[in-house]
Scaffold this active site. Structure first.
Site, PDB file in Angstrom:
ATOM      1  N   VAL A   1       0.814  -1.228   0.000  1.00 34.93           N
ATOM      2  CA  VAL A   1       0.000   0.000   0.000  1.00 34.93           C
ATOM      3  C   VAL A   1       0.846   1.276   0.000  1.00 34.93           C
ATOM      4  O   VAL A   1       0.320   2.354  -0.227  1.00 34.93           O
ATOM      5  CB  VAL A   1      -0.995   0.049   1.192  1.00 34.93           C
ATOM      6  CG1 VAL A   1      -2.074  -0.999   1.045  1.00 34.93           C
ATOM      7  CG2 VAL A   1      -0.271  -0.055   2.533  1.00 34.93           C
TER       8      VAL A   1
ATOM      9  N   SER B   1      -7.718   2.966  15.563  1.00 36.86           N
ATOM     10  CA  SER B   1      -7.440   2.054  16.672  1.00 36.86           C
ATOM     11  C   SER B   1      -7.857   2.742  17.965  1.00 36.86           C
ATOM     12  O   SER B   1      -7.884   3.978  18.044  1.00 36.86           O
ATOM     13  CB  SER B   1      -5.935   1.765  16.712  1.00 36.86           C
ATOM     14  OG  SER B   1      -5.550   1.316  17.998  1.00 36.86           O
TER      15      SER B   1
ATOM     16  N   TYR C   1       2.685   4.129  16.268  1.00 36.20           N
ATOM     17  CA  TYR C   1       1.404   3.533  15.885  1.00 36.20           C
ATOM     18  C   TYR C   1       0.262   4.519  16.151  1.00 36.20           C
ATOM     19  O   TYR C   1      -0.591   4.767  15.297  1.00 36.20           O
ATOM     20  CB  TYR C   1       1.214   2.234  16.671  1.00 36.20           C
ATOM     21  CG  TYR C   1      -0.018   1.444  16.309  1.00 36.20           C
ATOM     22  CD1 TYR C   1      -0.044   0.643  15.167  1.00 36.20           C
ATOM     23  CD2 TYR C   1      -1.150   1.473  17.114  1.00 36.20           C
ATOM     24  CE1 TYR C   1      -1.171  -0.095  14.843  1.00 36.20           C
ATOM     25  CE2 TYR C   1      -2.273   0.740  16.801  1.00 36.20           C
ATOM     26  CZ  TYR C   1      -2.289  -0.050  15.664  1.00 36.20           C
ATOM     27  OH  TYR C   1      -3.411  -0.780  15.339  1.00 36.20           O
TER      28      TYR C   1
ATOM     29  N   ALA D   1       0.379   7.794  16.577  1.00 34.85           N
ATOM     30  CA  ALA D   1       0.469   9.009  15.757  1.00 34.85           C
ATOM     31  C   ALA D   1      -0.104   8.740  14.361  1.00 34.85           C
ATOM     32  O   ALA D   1      -0.839   9.550  13.795  1.00 34.85           O
ATOM     33  CB  ALA D   1       1.920   9.469  15.657  1.00 34.85           C
TER      34      ALA D   1
ATOM     35  N   LYS E   1      -2.308   6.430  13.538  1.00 31.55           N
ATOM     36  CA  LYS E   1      -3.762   6.213  13.617  1.00 31.55           C
ATOM     37  C   LYS E   1      -4.493   7.530  13.880  1.00 31.55           C
ATOM     38  O   LYS E   1      -5.598   7.744  13.381  1.00 31.55           O
ATOM     39  CB  LYS E   1      -4.084   5.184  14.701  1.00 31.55           C
ATOM     40  CG  LYS E   1      -3.564   3.772  14.388  1.00 31.55           C
ATOM     41  CD  LYS E   1      -4.176   3.222  13.114  1.00 31.55           C
ATOM     42  CE  LYS E   1      -3.838   1.751  12.899  1.00 31.55           C
ATOM     43  NZ  LYS E   1      -4.388   1.233  11.618  1.00 31.55           N
TER      44      LYS E   1
ATOM     45  N   ILE F   1      -8.237  -7.072  19.329  1.00 30.01           N
ATOM     46  CA  ILE F   1      -8.866  -8.088  18.478  1.00 30.01           C
ATOM     47  C   ILE F   1      -7.860  -9.222  18.273  1.00 30.01           C
ATOM     48  O   ILE F   1      -6.682  -8.967  17.983  1.00 30.01           O
ATOM     49  CB  ILE F   1      -9.260  -7.493  17.102  1.00 30.01           C
ATOM     50  CG1 ILE F   1     -10.065  -6.185  17.267  1.00 30.01           C
ATOM     51  CG2 ILE F   1     -10.032  -8.520  16.276  1.00 30.01           C
ATOM     52  CD1 ILE F   1     -11.377  -6.293  17.991  1.00 30.01           C
TER      53      ILE F   1
END
Ligand SMILES: NC(=O)c1ccc[n+]([C@@H]2O[C@H](COP(=O)([O-])OP(=O)(O)OC[C@H]3O[C@@H](n4cnc5c(N)ncnc54)[C@H](O)[C@@H]3O)[C@@H](O)[C@H]2O)c1
Length: 254
Positions: free
Chosen positions: A68, A143, A156, A158, A160, A189
């Site tokens: 991506v 998240s 992570y 920052a 999100k 999850i």
């Protein structure tokens, strides 16, 4: 509300991160709701597994092996859809390091995949929807980390938080043309991302998360997939710029 609001028959969805975990569950559920699903991921084998599941249960899947962060390749894959009604930008990676030990390359990698990878997908999807005058729905993956600080969660969290900003900004910009943009912010999850190699550590983490969760269990990919289906479908037709939190009620106070 009539259940037909969840019917995606005749619609096309593009799902990134579709090779496993939440992305796979979402791709399969969108297909079960009637959509033709384009599944994108860097994991070719996982994508084949998802396509096989869709073939067994629901119908049509197309696969795109891509990273991506490769804007050109992602654009080519999105544009290969004849029409696009739904984007679910789910691909992401986990990274944990204390602020004082975080290296530039950690930050760059996490922002590249978890933010820029979502941004590129949103840009291409929105352009296609606008060009074809489709009243589409874009779903991004944030998240619970956006709701609180947490040891190790600088990169992570920052990335999100940037996804949430993208979601709200794009929702404002394309809303007048009938395109909706919403984020899903799951709690803990059970997926390959949260799987620990050490079984004891896994059991311990899950026990802690279970105690913190009012609904008394950790989440499963299907719990999040249903949130994605809701936001992707006409069931959420008056909802945009929002964050939906399938997290069992946990306030994430770590
Ligand atoms: N599992 C959780 O507890 C949890 C909680 C909150 C948010 N999330 C978010 O949900 C999303 C899915 O996570 P998951 O738990 O299913 O993880 P996962 O690791 O099971 O799945 C992530 C998928 O993304 C793909 N991917 C990663 N980097 C990629 C890249 N550069 N290009 C293409 N594909 C790439 C992986 O191959 C994998 O198939 C992520 O964005 C994650 O941050 C997960």
């Amino acid at each position: 509300m009539a259940l037909t609001a969840y019917d995606l028959t005749g619609r096309t969805a593009f799902v990134t991160g579709a090779a496993g975990g939440i992305g796979r569950a979402a791709a399969v559920l969108l297909a079960e709701a009637g959509a033709t699903v384009h599944c994108a991921d860097r994991d070719a084998e996982g994508l084949d597994g998802t396509a096989a599941l869709i073939g067994e249960r629901a119908g049509t899947a197309r696969v795109h092996v891509l990273d991506v962060t490769d804007r050109a390749r992602l654009a080519e894959a999105v544009r290969s859809c004849e029409r696009l009604d739904v984007l679910a930008a789910i691909a992401g990676i986990m990274h944990s390091s204390p602020v004082l030990e975080t290296r530039d390359e950690d930050l760059d990698r996490v922002l590249d995949v978890n933010f820029k990878g979502v941004l590129y997908a949103c840009q291409e999807a929105a352009r296609l929807m606008l060009a074809r005058r489709t009243r589409g729905s874009i779903v991004t993956m944030a998240s619970g980390a956006v709701d609180t600080g947490g040891a190790g969660l600088l990169c992570y969290g920052a990335a999100k938080a940037a996804v949430v900003q993208l979601t709200r900004t794009l929702a404002t910009e394309v809303g007048p043309r009938g395109i909706r943009v919403n984020a899903v912010a799951p709690g803990w999850i059970r997926t390959p991302m949260t799987e620990r190699h050490d079984r004891e550590a896994q059991a311990h983490t899950e026990a802690v998360m279970t105690r913190m969760t009012p609904l008394g269990r950790v989440g499963e990919p299907d719990d999040v997939a249903h949130a994605v289906l809701y936001l992707a479908s006409d069931a959420s037709r008056f909802t945009t710029g929002q964050i939906l939190r399938p997290n069992g009620g946990v306030a994430m106070p770590w």
